[in-house]
Design a protein around this motif. Structure first.
Motif, PDB file in Angstrom:
ATOM      1  N   UNK A   1       0.828  -1.208   0.000  1.00  0.00           N
ATOM      2  CA  UNK A   1       0.000   0.000   0.000  1.00  0.00           C
ATOM      3  C   UNK A   1       0.867   1.265   0.000  1.00  0.00           C
ATOM      4  N   UNK A   2       2.005   1.214   0.688  1.00  0.00           N
ATOM      5  CA  UNK A   2       2.921   2.352   0.703  1.00  0.00           C
ATOM      6  C   UNK A   2       3.551   2.540  -0.676  1.00  0.00           C
ATOM      7  N   UNK A   3       3.939   1.437  -1.294  1.00  0.00           N
ATOM      8  CA  UNK A   3       4.498   1.497  -2.640  1.00  0.00           C
ATOM      9  C   UNK A   3       3.484   2.108  -3.607  1.00  0.00           C
ATOM     10  N   UNK A   4       2.222   1.694  -3.490  1.00  0.00           N
ATOM     11  CA  UNK A   4       1.169   2.228  -4.371  1.00  0.00           C
ATOM     12  C   UNK A   4       0.943   3.714  -4.126  1.00  0.00           C
ATOM     13  N   UNK A   5       1.014   4.132  -2.862  1.00  0.00           N
ATOM     14  CA  UNK A   5       0.830   5.553  -2.540  1.00  0.00           C
ATOM     15  C   UNK A   5       1.930   6.392  -3.170  1.00  0.00           C
ATOM     16  N   UNK A   6       3.172   5.934  -3.076  1.00  0.00           N
ATOM     17  CA  UNK A   6       4.283   6.686  -3.669  1.00  0.00           C
ATOM     18  C   UNK A   6       4.089   6.793  -5.178  1.00  0.00           C
ATOM     19  N   UNK A   7       3.639   5.725  -5.817  1.00  0.00           N
ATOM     20  CA  UNK A   7       3.406   5.770  -7.267  1.00  0.00           C
ATOM     21  C   UNK A   7       2.330   6.800  -7.612  1.00  0.00           C
ATOM     22  N   UNK A   8       1.274   6.850  -6.810  1.00  0.00           N
ATOM     23  CA  UNK A   8       0.213   7.825  -7.076  1.00  0.00           C
ATOM     24  C   UNK A   8       0.719   9.252  -6.888  1.00  0.00           C
ATOM     25  N   UNK A   9       1.515   9.474  -5.853  1.00  0.00           N
ATOM     26  CA  UNK A   9       2.062  10.806  -5.627  1.00  0.00           C
ATOM     27  C   UNK A   9       2.956  11.247  -6.783  1.00  0.00           C
ATOM     28  N   UNK A  10       3.627  10.314  -7.433  1.00  0.00           N
ATOM     29  CA  UNK A  10       4.544  10.632  -8.527  1.00  0.00           C
ATOM     30  C   UNK A  10       3.875  10.555  -9.899  1.00  0.00           C
ATOM     31  N   UNK A  11       2.553  10.508  -9.928  1.00  0.00           N
ATOM     32  CA  UNK A  11       1.844  10.482 -11.209  1.00  0.00           C
ATOM     33  C   UNK A  11       2.163  11.736 -12.008  1.00  0.00           C
ATOM     34  N   UNK A  12       2.302  11.589 -13.322  1.00  0.00           N
ATOM     35  CA  UNK A  12       2.660  12.729 -14.175  1.00  0.00           C
ATOM     36  C   UNK A  12       1.538  13.757 -14.225  1.00  0.00           C
ATOM     37  N   UNK A  13       0.301  13.301 -14.347  1.00  0.00           N
ATOM     38  CA  UNK A  13      -0.839  14.213 -14.437  1.00  0.00           C
ATOM     39  C   UNK A  13      -1.312  14.591 -13.035  1.00  0.00           C
ATOM     40  N   UNK A  14      -1.500  15.866 -12.746  1.00  0.00           N
ATOM     41  CA  UNK A  14      -1.912  16.275 -11.399  1.00  0.00           C
ATOM     42  C   UNK A  14      -3.192  15.597 -10.912  1.00  0.00           C
ATOM     43  N   UNK A  15      -4.157  15.389 -11.816  1.00  0.00           N
ATOM     44  CA  UNK A  15      -5.425  14.807 -11.382  1.00  0.00           C
ATOM     45  C   UNK A  15      -5.309  13.324 -11.048  1.00  0.00           C
ATOM     46  N   UNK A  16      -4.199  12.683 -11.444  1.00  0.00           N
ATOM     47  CA  UNK A  16      -3.998  11.275 -11.122  1.00  0.00           C
ATOM     48  C   UNK A  16      -3.392  11.083  -9.732  1.00  0.00           C
ATOM     49  N   UNK A  17      -2.967  12.174  -9.123  1.00  0.00           N
ATOM     50  CA  UNK A  17      -2.414  12.099  -7.770  1.00  0.00           C
ATOM     51  C   UNK A  17      -3.550  12.106  -6.744  1.00  0.00           C
ATOM     52  N   UNK A  18      -3.245  11.815  -5.470  1.00  0.00           N
ATOM     53  CA  UNK A  18      -4.290  11.912  -4.450  1.00  0.00           C
ATOM     54  C   UNK A  18      -4.950  13.292  -4.485  1.00  0.00           C
ATOM     55  N   UNK A  19      -6.221  13.329  -4.117  1.00  0.00           N
ATOM     56  CA  UNK A  19      -7.007  14.559  -4.255  1.00  0.00           C
ATOM     57  C   UNK A  19      -6.566  15.655  -3.299  1.00  0.00           C
ATOM     58  N   UNK A  20      -5.948  15.302  -2.192  1.00  0.00           N
ATOM     59  CA  UNK A  20      -5.603  16.324  -1.202  1.00  0.00           C
ATOM     60  C   UNK A  20      -4.543  15.792  -0.248  1.00  0.00           C
ATOM     61  N   UNK A  21      -3.974  16.709   0.518  1.00  0.00           N
ATOM     62  CA  UNK A  21      -3.020  16.322   1.558  1.00  0.00           C
ATOM     63  C   UNK A  21      -3.705  15.501   2.644  1.00  0.00           C
ATOM     64  N   UNK A  22      -4.991  15.772   2.882  1.00  0.00           N
ATOM     65  CA  UNK A  22      -5.737  14.986   3.873  1.00  0.00           C
ATOM     66  C   UNK A  22      -5.787  13.516   3.485  1.00  0.00           C
ATOM     67  N   UNK A  23      -6.010  13.252   2.205  1.00  0.00           N
ATOM     68  CA  UNK A  23      -6.072  11.867   1.731  1.00  0.00           C
ATOM     69  C   UNK A  23      -4.732  11.161   1.934  1.00  0.00           C
ATOM     70  N   UNK A  24      -3.643  11.863   1.665  1.00  0.00           N
ATOM     71  CA  UNK A  24      -2.315  11.274   1.851  1.00  0.00           C
ATOM     72  C   UNK A  24      -2.056  11.023   3.334  1.00  0.00           C
TER      73      UNK A  24
END
Length: 514
Positions: free
Chosen positions: A243-266
């Motif tokens: 789950x941590x590996x998946x979170x890092x991948x989402x944070x490093x998504x190229x498109x901004x909308x593909x990243x987590x929606x907010x700091x709260x979600x992270x």
């Protein structure tokens, strides 16, 4: 001993130094407390000075324990720092995450999660007030002996926001540090999602001991952030939870909308891993402390994670529901749609912002006509949103249609038509259509030379960008020829000390001979 403003006595040597200035430890002789004094180097730009003062005032009111308190901001009068802007702030005693990673190599998973989660708490507070850091990196994060994190340089990053721009094909200095810059920052755009991308880079480094992308120059970093995928951090350590590996991948998504929606979600994703923290020798001490006593009770008594009120950041995630009359349309409807789109963009909800603008533009065109200035402006905003969202093919199509319309109305040599043509070419390049982008940029340069003359500043600038784009496409020989020809013309026109000429020569040095 040097004293600033009659009260801040500087230490004999500075704490740190960077491209924008240096930081000194000092003593506030009036209140008899230790402080940090940061001198900022802006040059003589009055607009930067004005923004510095305004944004410093905003930052001083943040009021979050994860941000050093800002005590004072002014301009030095007299002495060795005469004319320099400075900030006086809380002196943070601790170790930077940069040094912590170097010592621990890498950090335990729990500590990496705990540090990143605290940064999320600061970002949630800041983003809810429309403040974006724009330069998160390990050296801007300090961990004290209690394990508490302070996020540094908030005011400085915000103050410089719109005054230092970069495009895909520019070598100018962009706001941010290359190893931690989101793809959109290389195009001069940033928002809350850019901070989350930088946090992803920091989390990757804490977990692996290395940055997600290794490079030695701006062009290579730019290419890596925009086009390349980092090696999954889970492949570099056996104890990284999936789950941590998946979170890092989402944070490093190229498109901004593909990243987590907010700091709260992270924060919520990281929180389960912030348990079982042990002492970090030389950095974080174990045992009971008044700070931990206070934080423990405040955390238990005042915030239930499952039912906490999220505040401004959460309310911003609720979509705007402006009721539109079915049988009428007005300029007020346009204004409301724009405000709604702006709110969505601030929360990095670019797709929703694009839908709002697309729907409103269609209604406006049916009532006002396609050539109405408000309709054209709205479609321009839509193209910008698509570009910012990373939907480069759609952005290129939108800029193409706008350029054709501008050429039809104002002529093919109009500033607007030519600017839109460049934006289309830039979108094509970012979307991977390199050959088409190069052809469009060459055609644009030819037309500009015909309209304005081959020595016009616009022509020279776009020739420079053509050379850099050729390099980015892996065509080193063509890039060298283009930039060498440009260098000769720049020296002829502007002399050997021209700044653009120096940039071109630096680019040639980086590229080397094929």
């Amino acid at each position: 001993m040097t004293t600033i403003a009659g009260r801040y006595a500087l230490d004999p040597v500075h704490i740190g130094k960077g491209g924008m200035g240096e930081v000194w430890g000092a003593t506030d002789t009036r209140l008899r407390r230790r402080v940090a004094v940061k001198f900022v180097r802006f040059g003589d730009d009055p607009e930067l000075v004005r923004r510095f003062v305004r944004e410093s005032q905003l930052t001083a009111r943040m009021g979050h324990p994860g941000v050093p308190v800002l005590y004072d901001a002014d301009k030095v009068a007299g002495g060795p720092f005469d004319g320099r802007l400075y900030l006086v702030m809380e002196l943070v005693e601790g170790v930077s995450v940069d040094d912590l990673v170097a010592e621990q190599d890498p950090l335990p998973v729990g500590w990496a999660a705990a540090i990143a989660a605290q940064v999320c708490a600061v970002l949630s507070h800041a983003h809810g007030r429309s403040l974006v850091h724009r330069d998160l990196k390990p050296s801007n994060l300090m961990v004290d002996v209690h394990g508490a994190v302070k996020v540094l340089d908030f005011g400085l990053a915000v103050a410089l926001d719109a005054d230092e721009r970069s495009r895909l094909t520019s070598t100018g200095q962009a706001l941010g540090t290359l190893a931690y810059m989101a793809p959109e920052q290389f195009r001069g755009r940033s928002g809350p999602a850019s901070d989350l991308y930088a946090l992803g880079c920091v989390l990757y480094q804490m977990l692996s001991g290395r940055s997600p992308f290794e490079a030695t120059d701006r062009v290579s970093f730019m290419h890596a952030h925009i086009y390349e995928d980092a090696v999954p951090v889970g492949r570099l350590r056996d104890d990284i939870p999936p789950e941590m590996d998946a979170l890092v991948r989402r944070l490093l998504a190229k498109a901004p909308e593909a990243r987590p929606a907010s700091a709260d979600e992270v924060f919520d994703a990281l929180h389960p891993y912030t348990t079982g923290l042990r002492e970090l020798p030389g950095a974080v001490r174990a045992g009971r402390s008044p700070f931990r006593m206070y934080a423990d009770v405040a955390g238990r008594a005042l915030a239930s994670r499952s039912g906490a009120v999220r505040g401004p950041a959460a309310s911003a995630r609720e979509p705007s529901r402006t009721k539109q009359p079915a049988d009428s349309f007005s300029l007020g409807d346009l204004a409301r749609a724009r405000r709604s789109a702006e709110r969505l963009m601030r929360d990095s909800r670019f797709e929703e912002a694009a839908r709002t603008l697309r729907r409103t533009a269609a209604r406006a065109e049916s009532v006002l006509g396609g050539d109405h200035s408000e309709v054209i402006a709205l479609r321009g905003e839509l193209a910008d949103v698509l570009f910012n969202a990373g939907d480069y093919p759609a952005a290129a199509s939108a800029f193409h249609a706008l350029a054709e319309g501008a050429a039809r109305r104002d002529g093919t040599g109009s500033e607007t038509a030519l600017r839109l043509r460049f934006q289309e070419a830039n979108s094509r390049a970012l979307g991977g259509e390199i050959d088409r982008a190069l052809a469009q940029l060459k055609d644009l340069i030819s037309d500009e030379a015909r309209f304005f003359g081959k020595d016009d500043d616009r022509v020279l600038e776009h020739r420079r960008q053509l050379g850099l784009l050729l390099h980015g496409a892996g065509r080193a020989a063509a890039a060298v020829r283009t930039l060498e020809d440009l260098a000769a013309d720049l020296e002829r026109l502007r002399g050997p000390d021209d700044r653009t000429l120096q940039n071109v020569r630096e680019a040639l040095t980086r590229i080397g001979r094929p």
